[in-house]
Design a protein around this motif. Structure first.
Motif, short mmCIF file in Angstrom:
data_model
loop_
_atom_site.label_atom_id
_atom_site.label_comp_id
_atom_site.label_asym_id
_atom_site.label_seq_id
_atom_site.Cartn_x
_atom_site.Cartn_y
_atom_site.Cartn_z
N GLY A 407 0.88 -1.23 0.06
CA GLY A 407 -0.03 -0.08 -0.02
C GLY A 407 0.76 1.25 -0.11
N PRO A 408 0.11 2.40 -0.24
CA PRO A 408 1.07 3.81 -0.22
C PRO A 408 1.63 4.16 1.31
N GLY A 409 2.54 4.78 1.24
CA GLY A 409 3.28 5.25 2.35
C GLY A 409 4.62 4.61 2.63
N LEU A 410 5.58 5.43 3.35
CA LEU A 410 6.88 5.03 3.58
C LEU A 410 7.14 4.63 5.07
N SER A 411 7.68 3.63 5.40
CA SER A 411 8.17 3.30 6.70
C SER A 411 9.02 4.20 7.38
N ILE A 412 9.00 4.34 8.74
CA ILE A 412 9.94 5.30 9.31
C ILE A 412 11.44 5.00 8.68
N GLY A 413 11.57 3.97 8.79
CA GLY A 413 13.11 3.64 8.27
C GLY A 413 13.32 3.88 7.02
N CYS A 414 12.37 3.76 6.11
CA CYS A 414 12.52 4.17 4.59
C CYS A 414 12.72 5.69 4.64
N SER A 415 11.77 6.39 5.31
CA SER A 415 11.95 7.81 5.23
C SER A 415 13.36 8.30 5.47
N ILE A 416 13.72 7.85 6.89
CA ILE A 416 14.96 8.37 7.39
C ILE A 416 16.04 8.05 6.55
N PHE A 453 7.58 12.27 10.01
CA PHE A 453 6.70 12.92 11.10
C PHE A 453 5.43 12.40 11.08
N VAL A 454 4.57 12.05 10.21
CA VAL A 454 3.16 11.99 10.47
C VAL A 454 3.19 10.35 11.03
N GLU A 455 4.29 9.44 10.41
CA GLU A 455 4.11 8.24 11.02
C GLU A 455 4.71 7.93 12.34
N PHE A 456 5.58 8.96 12.72
CA PHE A 456 5.98 8.77 14.01
C PHE A 456 4.96 9.51 15.09
N ALA A 457 4.28 10.49 14.68
CA ALA A 457 3.22 10.98 15.44
C ALA A 457 2.13 9.86 15.60
N THR A 458 1.78 9.12 14.59
CA THR A 458 0.81 8.31 14.67
C THR A 458 0.85 7.04 15.55
N ILE A 459 2.40 6.96 15.53
CA ILE A 459 2.59 5.51 16.32
C ILE A 459 2.70 6.08 18.03
N ALA A 460 3.26 7.32 18.10
CA ALA A 460 3.38 7.79 19.48
C ALA A 460 2.07 8.06 19.91
N SER A 461 0.96 8.54 19.34
CA SER A 461 -0.30 8.84 19.69
C SER A 461 -0.99 7.44 20.03
N ASN A 462 -0.64 6.59 19.08
CA ASN A 462 -1.20 5.28 19.63
C ASN A 462 -0.65 4.60 20.82
N TRP A 463 0.55 4.64 21.08
CA TRP A 463 1.40 4.10 22.06
C TRP A 463 0.89 5.01 23.25
N LEU A 464 0.37 6.24 23.41
CA LEU A 464 0.39 6.78 24.75
C LEU A 464 -1.12 6.79 24.70
N GLY A 465 -2.16 6.31 23.99
CA GLY A 465 -3.54 6.27 23.96
C GLY A 465 -4.28 7.45 23.66
N THR A 466 -3.73 8.61 23.06
CA THR A 466 -4.41 9.63 22.85
C THR A 466 -4.52 9.99 21.46
N SER A 467 -5.18 10.95 21.12
CA SER A 467 -5.39 11.45 19.70
C SER A 467 -4.77 12.63 19.37
N THR A 468 -4.34 13.09 18.25
CA THR A 468 -3.60 14.37 17.71
C THR A 468 -3.86 14.57 16.58
N SER A 469 -4.15 16.01 16.23
CA SER A 469 -4.34 16.65 15.22
C SER A 469 -3.50 16.85 14.24
N LEU A 470 -2.13 16.53 14.72
CA LEU A 470 -1.03 16.37 13.68
C LEU A 470 -0.86 15.62 12.69
N THR A 471 -1.93 14.51 12.81
CA THR A 471 -1.80 13.33 11.71
C THR A 471 -3.15 13.48 10.95
#
Length: 504
Positions: A407-416, A453-471
């Motif tokens: 599917g579309p999108g780059l993994s965090i590793g590929c982006s870095i 940035f978007v992928e990291f923010a998504t993973i971080a918000s899921n891990w913290l159990g919160t939602s963020t508008s950044l994604t």
């Protein structure tokens, strides 16, 4: 009023008795330069495309057909062409550049000339044109914007000299022609002029007397270029558009995106300079600290002196150890500078091509590859073959490629990996001394980093159990991070806003 042909020419273009251009004559020459640059950039664009096609399609297919390369299971697969070509062409071009009697000007040389007398030396027009064209086809991360500014500035300067203009008016013609070239090549009618006038200044847009003719010439060049190439007037890239209006809190998110992009731009600029410095030290040895005058000092002498406590703010004097320090280099082994430059550039080009074997995204200057970053790998990389085409083997080892199953999108590793590789490749490409620009590289890096940035923010918000508008609005993150990265690098604040808007 003399309505004869000679009288009309004197009225509209040039009066030998009063040679300084009037406002009307300046406007007419802006139109003429726009028409000429529209045709010139259209032809140059077609030549660049033909060189890319020949270098990366025709030659590999013929070499594969003649048995020089084997298939992927053979002893010498086609993907080795990816490092051979940049290495060989880099070495040849570097030797040619360093053997020229009159060196090809750099961006700093153009800025210095613009501030000092406004007239560009036109004797290097042909070498600049040829070397930059071959350099763009070599696979190095070198773009056409600097060669466009240099060659067009030479044409504008020639016009100023032939018509016996003052230095002020010659500078205006220099900027007008350069603006028309940038606008015509990239299709940015207003942004081309503003970018060229923002580029040579530390404090943003100046030389306001050139704004009107530069804008006119840029618009005319875009129109003529589109007519000659028969291209539709459309946006440059396909962005993931928003289907609903943006909420008010998006401005808070935009500030965060901008801070991230600004930090990325600082990292990009520092890293590219560091790579260039290391290659230059390897080639020529460690020179003494730079004593060149800044563009601000050239333009406004004495204005850089601090008002309060100049003694405490003065620069530190270099010590003898700093001045005479030695470092390993080829200078002692190879006294002949062109040969030394060819060797280091061959090594740099080979490294660029080797990285490109595994990450083909970072090859070339990034304009065509940017669409793949914007739509998150939905669009296949251009230039290289696809599917069953013979040249598809060039990217057989490529990572982070289009994969329908993932599917579309780059993994965090590929982006870095893509961000770091593009910065490193750009620094190596610029260190070769081959004339070329890196206008698109910060935008490419910003686009790849926005996905991180978007992928990291998504993973971080899921891990913290919160939602963020950044994604929620990845397109806004993409545009803001791209723009912030570019602004920090080139300081063209107004131009990049227009460029990103016009590219939609």
């Amino acid at each position: 009023m003399n309505w004869s042909v000679a009288g009309i020419i004197r009225w509209l273009f040039y009066n030998p008795f009063y040679p300084e251009f009037t406002s009307l004559q300046q406007f007419c020459w802006a139109v003429v330069l726009g028409v000429f640059m529209g045709i010139f950039t259209a032809g140059w664009k077609l030549l660049i495309d033909a060189c890319l096609e020949f270098t990366w399609r025709t030659i590999p297919e013929k070499l594969l057909e003649w048995g020089f390369f084997t298939d992927l299971n053979g002893a010498f697969p086609l993907y080795h062409y990816m490092w051979i070509t940049p290495g060989v062409l880099s070495g040849i071009l570097a030797y040619v550049v360093n053997s020229l009697t009159i060196p090809i000007p750099t961006q700093d040389d153009w800025i210095h000339t613009l501030h000092s007398n406004g007239i560009q030396d036109s004797r290097t027009f042909v070498p600049t044109f040829i070397v930059s064209t071959v350099g763009m086809a070599s696979g190095l991360s070198l773009g056409p914007e600097l060669p466009l500014i240099l060659t067009a500035g030479m044409i504008g300067s020639c016009l100023g000299r032939i018509c016996r203009q003052s230095l002020l008016q010659a500078r205006v013609m220099n900027l007008t022609a350069a603006s028309a070239a940038i606008g015509g090549m990239f299709g940015f009618p207003l942004a081309g002029g503003i970018f060229v006038m923002e580029l040579p200044h530390r404090m943003g847009l100046q030389y306001f007397e050139a704004l009107s003719p530069a804008t006119i010439a840029s618009i005319v060049a875009v129109l003529i270029n589109r007519i000659v190439t028969n291209n539709d007037v459309t946006g440059m890239f396909q962005y993931p558009f928003l289907n609903e209006s943006l909420p008010s809190y998006i401005f808070k998110d935009a500030i965060i995106y901008g801070l991230f992009g600004g930090a990325l731009g600082i990292f990009y600029t520092f890293s590219v300079k560091k790579v260039k410095k290391c290659v230059h030290h390897l080639r020529d040895g460690c020179s003494s600290p730079s004593t060149t005058t800044s563009t601000n000092d050239i333009e406004h002498p004495g204005e850089s002196t601090p008002i309060i406590n100049p003694v405490y703010l003065s620069e530190k004097k270099p010590s003898k150890a700093d001045k005479y320090k030695a470092c390993p280099s080829f200078a002692r082994l190879i006294p002949h500078k062109p040969t030394r430059a060819a060797l280091t550039s061959t090594i740099a080009g080979t490294i660029v091509g080797t990285i490109g074997m595994f990450l083909p995204h970072v090859m070339f200057w990034g304009e065509a590859q940017l669409q793949t970053m914007i739509d998150r790998r939905t669009t296949p990389l251009p230039i290289f073959g696809q599917g069953d085409e013979p040249t598809a083997a060039l990217v057989a080892l490529g990572q982070c490629m289009v994969n329908q199953s993932e599917g579309p999108g780059l993994s965090i590793g590929c982006s870095i990996a893509i961000v770091v590789a593009k910065i490193f490749v750009t620094g190596l490409s610029l260190s070769t001394g081959i004339v070329g620009g890196h206008f698109w590289a910060p935008l490419f890096v910003g686009a790849a980093a926005s996905q991180f940035f978007v992928e990291f923010a998504t993973i971080a918000s899921n891990w913290l159990g919160t939602s963020t508008s950044l994604t929620q609005y990845p397109c806004v993150a993409l545009l803001c991070i791209m723009g912030a990265t570019h602004v920090v690098t080139f300081r063209a604040h107004m131009a990049i806003i227009l460029i990103l808007t016009l590219s939609i």
